[in-house]
Design an enzyme around this catalytic site. Structure first.
Site, PDB file in Angstrom:
ATOM      1  CE1 TYR A   1      43.638  28.922  55.113  1.00  0.00           C
ATOM      2  CE2 TYR A   1      43.152  26.783  55.097  1.00  0.00           C
ATOM      3  CZ  TYR A   1      44.239  27.755  54.857  1.00  0.00           C
ATOM      4  OH  TYR A   1      45.294  27.260  54.376  1.00  0.00           O
TER       5      TYR A   1
HETATM    6  P1  NAP Z   1      53.256  29.565  59.271  1.00  0.00           P
HETATM    7  O1  NAP Z   1      54.392  28.589  59.351  1.00  0.00           O
HETATM    8  O2  NAP Z   1      52.330  29.734  60.577  1.00  0.00           O
HETATM    9  O3  NAP Z   1      53.851  30.839  58.713  1.00  0.00           O
HETATM   10  C1  NAP Z   1      53.126  32.008  58.355  1.00  0.00           C
HETATM   11  C2  NAP Z   1      53.850  33.219  57.785  1.00  0.00           C
HETATM   12  O4  NAP Z   1      52.974  34.247  57.501  1.00  0.00           O
HETATM   13  C3  NAP Z   1      54.782  33.800  58.714  1.00  0.00           C
HETATM   14  O5  NAP Z   1      55.794  34.494  58.236  1.00  0.00           O
HETATM   15  C4  NAP Z   1      53.927  35.050  59.564  1.00  0.00           C
HETATM   16  O6  NAP Z   1      54.670  36.065  60.019  1.00  0.00           O
HETATM   17  C5  NAP Z   1      53.119  35.509  58.242  1.00  0.00           C
HETATM   18  N1  NAP Z   1      51.901  36.028  58.626  1.00  0.00           N
HETATM   19  C6  NAP Z   1      50.810  35.415  59.349  1.00  0.00           C
HETATM   20  N2  NAP Z   1      49.869  36.303  59.323  1.00  0.00           N
HETATM   21  C7  NAP Z   1      50.251  37.328  58.526  1.00  0.00           C
HETATM   22  C8  NAP Z   1      49.586  38.456  58.189  1.00  0.00           C
HETATM   23  N3  NAP Z   1      48.236  38.870  58.261  1.00  0.00           N
HETATM   24  N4  NAP Z   1      50.135  39.575  57.307  1.00  0.00           N
HETATM   25  C9  NAP Z   1      51.439  39.195  57.042  1.00  0.00           C
HETATM   26  N5  NAP Z   1      52.136  38.031  57.118  1.00  0.00           N
HETATM   27  C10 NAP Z   1      51.399  37.208  58.198  1.00  0.00           C
HETATM   28  O7  NAP Z   1      52.139  29.115  58.132  1.00  0.00           O
HETATM   29  P2  NAP Z   1      52.528  28.284  56.905  1.00  0.00           P
HETATM   30  O8  NAP Z   1      51.860  26.703  57.265  1.00  0.00           O
HETATM   31  O9  NAP Z   1      53.883  28.350  56.164  1.00  0.00           O
HETATM   32  O10 NAP Z   1      51.348  28.972  55.637  1.00  0.00           O
HETATM   33  C11 NAP Z   1      51.559  29.411  54.794  1.00  0.00           C
HETATM   34  C12 NAP Z   1      50.794  29.476  53.704  1.00  0.00           C
HETATM   35  O11 NAP Z   1      50.294  28.202  53.406  1.00  0.00           O
HETATM   36  C13 NAP Z   1      49.384  30.166  54.168  1.00  0.00           C
HETATM   37  O12 NAP Z   1      48.762  31.099  53.171  1.00  0.00           O
HETATM   38  C14 NAP Z   1      48.484  28.807  54.418  1.00  0.00           C
HETATM   39  O13 NAP Z   1      46.777  28.993  54.323  1.00  0.00           O
HETATM   40  C15 NAP Z   1      48.949  28.022  53.426  1.00  0.00           C
HETATM   41  N6  NAP Z   1      48.816  26.328  53.836  1.00  0.00           N
HETATM   42  C16 NAP Z   1      49.271  25.865  54.811  1.00  0.00           C
HETATM   43  C17 NAP Z   1      49.131  24.528  55.004  1.00  0.00           C
HETATM   44  C18 NAP Z   1      49.848  23.643  56.089  1.00  0.00           C
HETATM   45  O14 NAP Z   1      49.423  22.461  56.356  1.00  0.00           O
HETATM   46  N7  NAP Z   1      50.561  24.392  56.780  1.00  0.00           N
HETATM   47  C19 NAP Z   1      48.306  23.837  53.993  1.00  0.00           C
HETATM   48  C20 NAP Z   1      47.783  24.593  53.098  1.00  0.00           C
HETATM   49  C21 NAP Z   1      48.029  25.795  52.942  1.00  0.00           C
HETATM   50  P3  NAP Z   1      54.918  35.915  61.653  1.00  0.00           P
HETATM   51  O15 NAP Z   1      55.981  34.900  61.773  1.00  0.00           O
HETATM   52  O16 NAP Z   1      55.737  37.401  61.834  1.00  0.00           O
HETATM   53  O17 NAP Z   1      53.610  35.951  62.323  1.00  0.00           O
END
Ligand code: NAP
Length: 253
Positions: A159
Site C-alpha cells: 500500500y
Molecule cells: P473509505 O471510507 O473506505 O472510502 C473509500 C471510497 O473509495 C468509497 O467511496 C469507495 O466506494 C471508493 N472505492 C474503494 N475502492 C474503489 C475502487 N477500486 N474504485 C473506485 N472507488 C473505490 O476510505 P477512506 O478512508 O475515505 O480513504 C480514502 C483515501 O484516503 C484512500 O486513497 C486511502 O488510501 C486514503 N487514506 C486513508 C486513511 C485513513 O486512515 N482512513 C489514511 C491515509 C490515507 P464504495 O463505497 O462504493 O466501495
C-alpha cells in the site's frame, strides 16, 4: 455579481475522506461529481445532502482498477457536465478512491500487490490521463496519499509503496501540466476515522493508540482532511504545486 461555480470530480466521494472533501468543497461554493464503486445508496445520499446544501451534485459509478473502462467513464463525465452544468470542462480532480489489503511482507500475495498498485497508482495514472481533456486550463489535481510514505508500519508495504509512487507521479504531473496552468499536489492524511482497513481508526482502541502518537492528541476525521483539500483548491492554493502536504495532526514525527 454571481460567479460561475467551480466543479470538482472526487473519486470515492460517497463516504469517508472523499465525502469529507465533498462537504468542505460544497461549503466553499463548489459543485461536485462524486464517484462510488458499489455503494450506490450511500452515493445517492451524499448527492442529496450536497443538493440540500445548495450545490449541484451528481454521482457516477467507477472502479479505478478497471482501466479499460476509463475512456467510457470520461465520456460519461463529459455528458454529465453538459447535461447538469452546460459546461465542457471541470475545474478540480481529487484522486481519492481506494481500499487496502494488509499483510506482512513475507506473506503478501502477488494478487494483493497487483490490487494495491492498480487501485492506488495505475488507476489514478490512467484516470487522470483519460480526464485530461476535460480538466480546464488553470485547473487543479489533488492525489490522496498517506503519511505511511514517511514512516513504516508493518503490513502496509505494498500500500505505502503504491502511495509513494503516486507522490512521485504528482511531481511529474505538476511538471508536465504546468504549461496548462494546472497545479498538482498530494495530500497525505494520517489515521482517519473512516471505514478504511475495516474501520480500525474508528475504534476506541485506535482512538487511544493514535492519540498517543499524534501531536494534536486525537485521530483525524474526514472533515480535517476535506478542509485541507478545499484550502488547496481555493484561491490561496494557486501558487502551490508539486508538493506533498501532510494532514495528520503531527502523527509519528
Ligand atoms: P473509505 O471510507 O473506505 O472510502 C473509500 C471510497 O473509495 C468509497 O467511496 C469507495 O466506494 C471508493 N472505492 C474503494 N475502492 C474503489 C475502487 N477500486 N474504485 C473506485 N472507488 C473505490 O476510505 P477512506 O478512508 O475515505 O480513504 C480514502 C483515501 O484516503 C484512500 O486513497 C486511502 O488510501 C486514503 N487514506 C486513508 C486513511 C485513513 O486512515 N482512513 C489514511 C491515509 C490515507 P464504495 O463505497 O462504493 O466501495
Amino acid at each position: 455579481m454571481t460567479t460561475t461555480p467551480k466543479i470538482a470530480l472526487i473519486t470515492g466521494g460517497s463516504r469517508g475522506i472523499g465525502l469529507g472533501t465533498a462537504r468542505a468543497l460544497a461549503a466553499a461554493d463548489t459543485d461536485v461529481i462524486l464517484t462510488y464503486r458499489s455503494g450506490h445508496d450511500e452515493a445517492a445520499d451524499a448527492v442529496n445532502e450536497l443538493r440540500v446544501a445548495g450545490r449541484r451534485a451528481h454521482a457516477l459509478a467507477l472502479d479505478v482498477e478497471q482501466t479499460a473502462d476509463l475512456p467510457e467513464f470520461a465520456a460519461a463525465v463529459g455528458r454529465v457536465l453538459k447535461q447538469e452544468w452546460d459546461r465542457e470542462r471541470l475545474d478540480f480532480l481529487v484522486n481519492n478512491a481506494g481500499s487496502v489489503r494488509m499483510a506482512p511482507f513475507a506473506d503478501l500475495s502477488e494478487d494483493d500487490f497487483d490490487f494495491m498498485m492498480n487501485v492506488h497508482l495505475k488507476g489514478p495514472f490512467f484516470l487522470t490521463q483519460a480526464l485530461l481533456a476535460l480538466i480546464t486550463d488553470g485547473g487543479r489535481i489533488i492525489n490522496i496519499s498517506t503519511n505511511l510514505t514517511r514512516f513504516t508500519q508493518p503490513g502496509m508495504a505494498a500500500y505505502a509503496t503504491a502511495k509513494g509512487a503516486l507522490e512521485t507521479l504528482t511531481m511529474y504531473l505538476a511538471k508536465e501540466l504546468g504549461p496548462r496552468g494546472i497545479t498538482v499536489n498530494s495530500v497525505a492524511p494520517g489515521a482517519t476515522a473512516t471505514d478504511f482497513g475495516g474501520g480500525f481508526a474508528r475504534s476506541s482502541e485506535a482512538a487511544q493508540l493514535f492519540a498517543g502518537m499524534t501531536a494534536l492528541g486525537r485521530v483525524g476525521q474526514p472533515a480535517d482532511i476535506g478542509r485541507v483539500v478545499a484550502a488547496l483548491l481555493g484561491p490561496a492554493g494557486n501558487w502551490v504545486t508539486a508538493q506533498r502536504i501532510e494532514a495528520s495532526g503531527g502523527m509519528m514525527f
